[in-house]
Design an enzyme around this catalytic site. Structure first.
Site, PDB file in Angstrom:
ATOM      1  N   LYS A  19      54.428  40.750  21.232  1.00 54.57           N
ATOM      2  CA  LYS A  19      54.907  42.085  20.818  1.00 54.57           C
ATOM      3  C   LYS A  19      56.033  42.611  21.719  1.00 54.57           C
ATOM      4  CE  LYS A  19      50.808  43.826  21.497  1.00 54.57           C
ATOM      5  NZ  LYS A  19      50.121  42.594  21.906  1.00 54.57           N
ATOM      6  N   ASP A  39      51.730  49.951  26.704  1.00 55.13           N
ATOM      7  CA  ASP A  39      51.171  49.473  27.978  1.00 55.13           C
ATOM      8  C   ASP A  39      51.543  50.361  29.161  1.00 55.13           C
ATOM      9  OD1 ASP A  39      49.906  47.392  26.770  1.00 55.13           O
ATOM     10  OD2 ASP A  39      51.120  45.793  27.653  1.00 55.13           O
ATOM     11  N   ARG A 130      47.328  31.510  25.587  1.00 55.24           N
ATOM     12  CA  ARG A 130      48.400  32.353  26.132  1.00 55.24           C
ATOM     13  C   ARG A 130      47.874  33.298  27.214  1.00 55.24           C
ATOM     14  NH1 ARG A 130      51.914  34.252  20.837  1.00 55.24           N
ATOM     15  NH2 ARG A 130      52.031  32.220  19.803  1.00 55.24           N
ATOM     16  N   ARG A 134      48.270  34.480  32.009  1.00 60.89           N
ATOM     17  CA  ARG A 134      48.829  35.793  32.354  1.00 60.89           C
ATOM     18  C   ARG A 134      48.126  36.402  33.554  1.00 60.89           C
ATOM     19  NH1 ARG A 134      50.729  39.246  27.956  1.00 60.89           N
ATOM     20  NH2 ARG A 134      52.312  38.068  26.846  1.00 60.89           N
ATOM     21  N   TYR A 136      47.154  39.981  35.138  1.00 58.50           N
ATOM     22  CA  TYR A 136      47.054  41.416  34.850  1.00 58.50           C
ATOM     23  C   TYR A 136      46.716  42.191  36.112  1.00 58.50           C
ATOM     24  CZ  TYR A 136      47.128  40.171  29.928  1.00 58.50           C
ATOM     25  OH  TYR A 136      47.509  39.686  28.712  1.00 58.50           O
ATOM     26  N   GLU A 137      47.015  43.467  36.081  1.00 55.14           N
ATOM     27  CA  GLU A 137      46.663  44.341  37.196  1.00 55.14           C
ATOM     28  C   GLU A 137      45.790  45.461  36.671  1.00 55.14           C
ATOM     29  OE1 GLU A 137      45.886  45.361  40.574  1.00 55.14           O
ATOM     30  OE2 GLU A 137      47.245  43.656  40.486  1.00 55.14           O
TER      31      GLU A 137
END
Length: 195
Positions: A19, A39, A130, A134, A136-137
């Site tokens: 996206k 986000d 996918r 990744r 993330y935080e």
């Protein structure tokens, strides 16, 4: 407001479905366009509104309540209402707003602003392939994808599919297609709608 100054595109779908990449690419190619990413509206980690999953000792970041949607909506309104309106009798659209977020259409007032809606789907396997790469935080904890991310996505997608009005105004896209193919399809459609 007699003439519509903004054409609003909503892009939503599964986590890691492309996206943000798609939104940024559209923004680069479409003149007078702006992107707002959902986000950017996550609540801070110490916000008491977060829902904790005790067995994982982790917050559920897949819920609409983990974001400040009032702030996102007010930022959108501020943007579309503050743009200088040129004296013009024709119904010309001068700007394009691209909204992107995995729960974008869960917020009805924002969903209703969109002139075009796209929802990108992924299979569980593709999504995990996918997602696992990744960072993330805060980082995903072991089991988070299986127990939270995927079930929440399926629940959200199924709610949308049951809504006939939503389905009639939304293009569902198979996210396993190449990013270029998805981009070209949407880019071409938007250009045609604005010409």
């Amino acid at each position: 407001m007699s003439s519509k100054k903004w054409f609003i595109v909503g892009i939503s779908g599964a986590t890691c479905s492309g996206k943000t990449t798609l939104s940024n690419q559209l923004q680069k190619e479409l003149k007078n366009s702006v992107v707002i990413h959902q986000d950017n509206y996550f609540l801070p980690q110490d916000d008491p509104r977060h829902v904790k999953i005790n067995e994982l000792n982790h917050f559920n970041w897949e819920l609409i309540t983990s974001m400040d949607m009032d702030k996102m909506y007010s930022d959108i309104l501020q943007l579309i209402e503050s743009s200088p309106s040129k004296e013009s009798s024709s119904e010309t659209i001068e700007n394009i707003l691209i909204l992107d977020g995995f729960l974008l259409f869960k917020c009805e007032v924002i969903s209703n602003l969109c002139d075009r809606k796209y929802f990108i789907t992924l299979t569980k396997e593709e999504c995990w392939e996918r997602r696992k790469g990744r960072v993330y935080e805060p980082p995903d904890v072991p089991g988070y994808f299986e127990k939270v991310t995927w079930p929440e996505y399926v629940k959200h997608r199924d709610e949308l599919i049951k809504d006939n009005d939503f389905c009639n105004t939304t293009t569902f896209i198979d996210g396993s297609k190449s990013k270029e193919e998805i981009f070209q399809m949407i880019f071409t459609e938007i250009k045609k709608l604005l010409s």
